[in-house]
Design an enzyme around this catalytic site. Sequence first.
Site, PDB file in Angstrom:
ATOM      1  N   ALA A  34       0.829  -1.212   0.000  1.00 28.29           N
ATOM      2  CA  ALA A  34       0.000   0.000   0.000  1.00 28.29           C
ATOM      3  C   ALA A  34       0.858   1.254   0.000  1.00 28.29           C
ATOM      4  O   ALA A  34       0.510   2.265   0.589  1.00 28.29           O
ATOM      5  CB  ALA A  34      -0.913  -0.013   1.225  1.00 28.29           C
ATOM      6  N   ARG A  44      -3.602   8.479 -10.223  1.00 33.13           N
ATOM      7  CA  ARG A  44      -4.820   8.642 -11.026  1.00 33.13           C
ATOM      8  C   ARG A  44      -6.074   8.958 -10.205  1.00 33.13           C
ATOM      9  O   ARG A  44      -7.104   9.331 -10.756  1.00 33.13           O
ATOM     10  CB  ARG A  44      -5.056   7.387 -11.879  1.00 33.13           C
ATOM     11  CG  ARG A  44      -4.168   7.362 -13.122  1.00 33.13           C
ATOM     12  CD  ARG A  44      -4.686   6.369 -14.122  1.00 33.13           C
ATOM     13  NE  ARG A  44      -4.315   5.013 -13.769  1.00 33.13           N
ATOM     14  CZ  ARG A  44      -5.008   3.935 -14.148  1.00 33.13           C
ATOM     15  NH1 ARG A  44      -6.105   4.067 -14.875  1.00 33.13           N
ATOM     16  NH2 ARG A  44      -4.619   2.730 -13.796  1.00 33.13           N
ATOM     17  N   LYS A  46      -4.237   6.671  -1.628  1.00 42.92           N
ATOM     18  CA  LYS A  46      -5.213   5.864  -2.357  1.00 42.92           C
ATOM     19  C   LYS A  46      -5.958   4.853  -1.491  1.00 42.92           C
ATOM     20  O   LYS A  46      -7.188   4.764  -1.536  1.00 42.92           O
ATOM     21  CB  LYS A  46      -4.522   5.141  -3.521  1.00 42.92           C
ATOM     22  CG  LYS A  46      -5.485   4.226  -4.279  1.00 42.92           C
ATOM     23  CD  LYS A  46      -4.988   3.895  -5.650  1.00 42.92           C
ATOM     24  CE  LYS A  46      -4.272   2.587  -5.713  1.00 42.92           C
ATOM     25  NZ  LYS A  46      -4.123   2.106  -7.104  1.00 42.92           N
ATOM     26  N   ASN A  69      -8.082   2.353  -9.255  1.00 45.59           N
ATOM     27  CA  ASN A  69      -7.009   3.275  -9.635  1.00 45.59           C
ATOM     28  C   ASN A  69      -7.503   4.674  -9.951  1.00 45.59           C
ATOM     29  O   ASN A  69      -6.713   5.569 -10.195  1.00 45.59           O
ATOM     30  CB  ASN A  69      -6.258   2.739 -10.863  1.00 45.59           C
ATOM     31  CG  ASN A  69      -5.594   1.407 -10.569  1.00 45.59           C
ATOM     32  OD1 ASN A  69      -4.864   1.283  -9.598  1.00 45.59           O
ATOM     33  ND2 ASN A  69      -5.878   0.412 -11.379  1.00 45.59           N
ATOM     34  N   LYS A 110     -31.602  19.139  18.749  1.00 50.84           N
ATOM     35  CA  LYS A 110     -30.156  19.081  18.944  1.00 50.84           C
ATOM     36  C   LYS A 110     -29.907  18.860  20.421  1.00 50.84           C
ATOM     37  O   LYS A 110     -30.434  19.598  21.242  1.00 50.84           O
ATOM     38  CB  LYS A 110     -29.549  20.418  18.472  1.00 50.84           C
ATOM     39  CG  LYS A 110     -28.112  20.668  18.892  1.00 50.84           C
ATOM     40  CD  LYS A 110     -27.131  20.151  17.873  1.00 50.84           C
ATOM     41  CE  LYS A 110     -25.721  20.155  18.397  1.00 50.84           C
ATOM     42  NZ  LYS A 110     -25.165  21.469  18.666  1.00 50.84           N
ATOM     43  N   TYR A 132     -29.596  29.865  23.020  1.00 52.60           N
ATOM     44  CA  TYR A 132     -28.301  30.511  22.804  1.00 52.60           C
ATOM     45  C   TYR A 132     -28.455  32.007  23.034  1.00 52.60           C
ATOM     46  O   TYR A 132     -29.298  32.649  22.390  1.00 52.60           O
ATOM     47  CB  TYR A 132     -27.854  30.217  21.359  1.00 52.60           C
ATOM     48  CG  TYR A 132     -26.480  30.718  21.001  1.00 52.60           C
ATOM     49  CD1 TYR A 132     -25.377  30.410  21.790  1.00 52.60           C
ATOM     50  CD2 TYR A 132     -26.288  31.497  19.859  1.00 52.60           C
ATOM     51  CE1 TYR A 132     -24.118  30.864  21.450  1.00 52.60           C
ATOM     52  CE2 TYR A 132     -25.030  31.947  19.504  1.00 52.60           C
ATOM     53  CZ  TYR A 132     -23.946  31.626  20.296  1.00 52.60           C
ATOM     54  OH  TYR A 132     -22.694  32.074  19.963  1.00 52.60           O
TER      55      TYR A 132
END
Length: 462
Positions: free
Chosen positions: A9, A15, A22, A227, A350, A386
Amino acid sequence: MAVKAVIMAAGQGTRMKSDLPKVLHQVAGRSMVGWVIAAAREVGATRIMVVVGHGADAVAADLPDDVDSCLQAEQLGTGHAVQIAIEALGDVSSDTVLVLSGDTPLLEGSSLKSLLAAFDHDHPAAALLAANIDDPTGYGRVLRDGAGQVIGIVEHKDATDVQLAVTEINAGIYAFDGKQLTLALNDLTNDNAQGEYYLTDVVASFAGQGLPMAGIRTDFDQVAGVNSQAHLADANQVMRRRIALGLMETGVWIQDPDQVFISAETSIEPGAHIFAGVHFVGRCAVGADAQIGPDVFADDSRFGQASMVSYSVVRNSVVGEQVSVGPYASLRSGVVLEAGSRAGTFVELKNTRLGERATVAHLSYMGDATVGADSNIGAGAITCNYDGVEKHATEIGARVLIGSDTMLVAPVSVGDDAMTGAGSTITRNVAAGSLAVERSAQREIAGYADRIGKRRREKEER
Ligand code: UD1
Ligand code: CA
């Protein structure tokens, strides 16, 4: 013989056109290398060694604690990568060495089982996975003699026209006799079109020594390397179907397996119903008889038995048994909905807990709130949690009726069995059993419509 796995790896994955290494790109919510590790575990690999190079720190950080990594600072080829891995593993002369690539996420344990079965059965020096494909461009080709024995692998860039016509490709997945592999790796040269140390040359070396080898053909899907972004999407599509079909086999009802996105870490009990457009991201769990969807995005959330959720977003939350959510609700995070409760249409929650059978049915925002059992939050009621600097809590007791359009200015509490009048702005605590009303007395101006009508006519005459 113990099985030790090497996962290559270190490559850049140019690409992919991405900064992410990757092998860390995800397929169904799990990194590609994570899938390969899972396959290696399935066949009982006692040690797993990942060769890292490009993005080494990020890749190493993604690996589970019991998986090792070694650094290939310069990528001189697959043969070089395996050499480094074997140095890190130490003596492998009495082991079977499984060599895998970090970019084949669709590989299943079952394919590796066939590979190892061939290895154990005939005791060859190497067994490799191969596949027949229509367009073998770019792959190494498997070369066999008249009797079908594997005698070598030639890379696309090094192949003659006759060899290019071979459609049996080398998957890059092998089981090796550790002793023979170690010896052959020492003799590799980089005398080829790419100036690399090819692991595949080990195969020709074995053939030259008359060592037996097995070439096992498998489905291309199992060994397809990723790829590019297009390959990644293809792999996700295959995996998506695989996961959905696997769940269907256990008795989960899925409306359309091509239109659900279920992460590898999600569990769904038999009898659940999953409609089109559902995404389960991260680690989700769904109980029996739940009905999820259409169109639900859920991230790291649990859904209890017989819960119903449609057209909604649910993140980091717990939806209890027989709870109803949506349509069009957003549970932003830290939400717990206890059994039989309900978060209805255009409701945003929330960091909020609804007690058993509590309902927030329409057009509400509740943040940093707890709502006791059997309470009802009227349409349009919200918490003002808030103050521009800090968040504050709202505590609502059991059996409370919050009138429509109540503003609950936190910190504030409403005791058990209390009520608030519609349209009230509640800034002080409400005692249990009280009714709190905060609004100006209604005025009425008789005949007002006539006054307006007169002014309108005067304007038209001007
Ligand atoms: C390799 C095989 C080819 C096979 C194909 C299957 C060789 C020489 N060729 O070709 O026969 O058909 O895989 O996909 O082995 N890697 C390292 N270090 C390196 C080079 C590569 O870790 O120095 C890793 C890559 O990150 C990748 C894997 O090894 O995960 C395969 O390397 P890649 O360059 O893709 O090999 P191919 O040219 O595709
Ligand atoms: Ca490749």
